[in-house]
Design an enzyme around this catalytic site. Structure first.
Site, mmCIF file in Angstrom:
data_model
loop_
_atom_site.group_PDB
_atom_site.id
_atom_site.type_symbol
_atom_site.label_atom_id
_atom_site.label_comp_id
_atom_site.label_asym_id
_atom_site.label_seq_id
_atom_site.Cartn_x
_atom_site.Cartn_y
_atom_site.Cartn_z
ATOM 1 N N ARG A 37 -16.809 9.239 8.596
ATOM 2 C CA ARG A 37 -17.059 7.938 7.979
ATOM 3 C C ARG A 37 -16.698 6.800 8.939
ATOM 4 O O ARG A 37 -17.369 5.768 8.957
ATOM 5 C CB ARG A 37 -16.273 7.827 6.677
ATOM 6 C CG ARG A 37 -16.518 6.536 5.892
ATOM 7 C CD ARG A 37 -17.989 6.316 5.571
ATOM 8 N NE ARG A 37 -18.586 7.375 4.805
ATOM 9 C CZ ARG A 37 -18.526 7.487 3.479
ATOM 10 N NH1 ARG A 37 -17.875 6.571 2.776
ATOM 11 N NH2 ARG A 37 -19.133 8.491 2.867
ATOM 12 N N ASN A 94 -19.239 3.831 10.105
ATOM 13 C CA ASN A 94 -18.940 2.403 10.008
ATOM 14 C C ASN A 94 -19.030 1.720 11.367
ATOM 15 O O ASN A 94 -19.521 0.590 11.481
ATOM 16 C CB ASN A 94 -17.549 2.199 9.418
ATOM 17 C CG ASN A 94 -17.459 2.626 7.966
ATOM 18 O OD1 ASN A 94 -18.468 2.696 7.257
ATOM 19 N ND2 ASN A 94 -16.258 2.922 7.504
ATOM 20 N N TYR A 137 0.835 -1.199 0.000
ATOM 21 C CA TYR A 137 0.000 0.000 0.000
ATOM 22 C C TYR A 137 0.873 1.254 0.000
ATOM 23 O O TYR A 137 1.512 1.584 1.001
ATOM 24 C CB TYR A 137 -0.932 0.019 1.206
ATOM 25 C CG TYR A 137 -1.910 -1.125 1.279
ATOM 26 C CD1 TYR A 137 -2.166 -1.949 0.182
ATOM 27 C CD2 TYR A 137 -2.612 -1.381 2.446
ATOM 28 C CE1 TYR A 137 -3.072 -2.987 0.259
ATOM 29 C CE2 TYR A 137 -3.526 -2.425 2.536
ATOM 30 C CZ TYR A 137 -3.743 -3.226 1.439
ATOM 31 O OH TYR A 137 -4.645 -4.262 1.517
#
Length: 282
Positions: free
Chosen positions: A246, A250, A58
């Site tokens: 967010r 979640n 990543y």
């Protein structure tokens, strides 16, 4: 102030892992987003999302460096997962890749280390590297990612291969292939699935049925899609959230349940597999 706890999922080695965690794919790559991404990770940790999944791939290590900054001073409360790419997954390469990840993460151990996907290196070599890392105290456990049933069967046939703790796979409402044989196989072996992309990279958020049911339940489409993945006790999930808002959205998904009729309705729109499907990857 104590950190809120969330439901835990059991691992084969008698350990546990939080049922919901934070993904980091595409994070750490843009300096202008770094403050918000750090705030998102820290908000998650403060709200009990102490599982963090990252990988050497990543951002060529940038995500691991971001995680290092986010968890500074609270490593002991974090369940930290990273992954080795197949091209590094020889016995020596696995050890060296892990050591490099540990340096970027600013820690001296990983809670779990995964083979990112199946490559050309013999599985026996990778497992030997994992076991060497366990013996050295650099990782506490290991698993795999993007392995189908035949891959898991081959893994179990090599020395030490039965000690895998999880299989991280693409699993969501729109991609239910693992339910046909992979999930039953893992259930039988006591290995939980680690689901990634539970909202299918955002595509599920625009689906009419998802939006309609979410509205009726007074939740967001993202919460509904995530809660559906979390409905199974042998599945835990990671989801990327780049903003604190967010993350909070979640986090609330873990409290959502479904009626039998709601699950039947979702099955009609997103039918479970009736035959073997190739394992999908993103």
């Amino acid at each position: 102030m104590s950190t809120p706890t969330i439901r835990a999922v059991s691992l084969p080695d008698a350990g546990t892992v939080p049922a919901l965690g934070l993904g980091t794919w595409y994070m750490g790559e843009r300096p202008d987003r770094r403050p918000t991404e750090l705030a998102a990770l820290r908000t998650g940790i403060e709200n009990g999302l102490t599982l963090i999944d990252t990988a050497e791939m990543y951002g060529d290590g940038a995500a691991e460096e971001l995680v290092s900054e986010a968890i500074a001073g609270q490593r002991d409360s974090i369940y930290l997962v990273s992954k080795v790419v197949p091209s590094h997954a020889t016995r020596r390469g696995t050890v060296e890749a892990c050591q490099a990840s540990l340096r970027r993460l600013g820690t001296d151990y990983l809670d779990m280390y995964l083979l990112h996907w199946r490559g050309r290196v013999p599985l026996a070599e990778t497992v030997a590297g994992f076991e060497e890392l366990v013996q050295a105290g650099l990782i506490r456990s290991w698993g795999v990612s993007n392995f189908d049933t035949d891959d898991l069967d081959q893994l179990a046939s090599v020395p030490g291969g039965a000690r895998a703790q999880t299989d991280q796979v693409l699993y969501n409402l729109a991609r239910r292939g693992p339910e046909y044989d992979l999930l039953p196989r893992c259930r039988q072996a006591g290995i939980p699935l680690m689901a990634y992309s539970p909202v299918d990279h955002g595509r599920l958020l625009e689906h009419p049925t998802v939006r309609e049911m979410a509205g009726a339940k007074e939740v967001t489409p993202a919460q509904l899609a995530l809660a559906w993945v979390l409905r199974l006790p042998e599945v835990f999930a990671i989801v990327k959230a780049s903003t604190p808002a967010r993350v909070a959205e979640n986090r609330a998904a873990i409290e959502i349940s479904f009626s039998t009729n709601e699950l039947k309705q979702l099955d009609q729109i997103f039918p479970p597999p009736s035959s073997k499907e190739p394992l999908e990857m993103l």
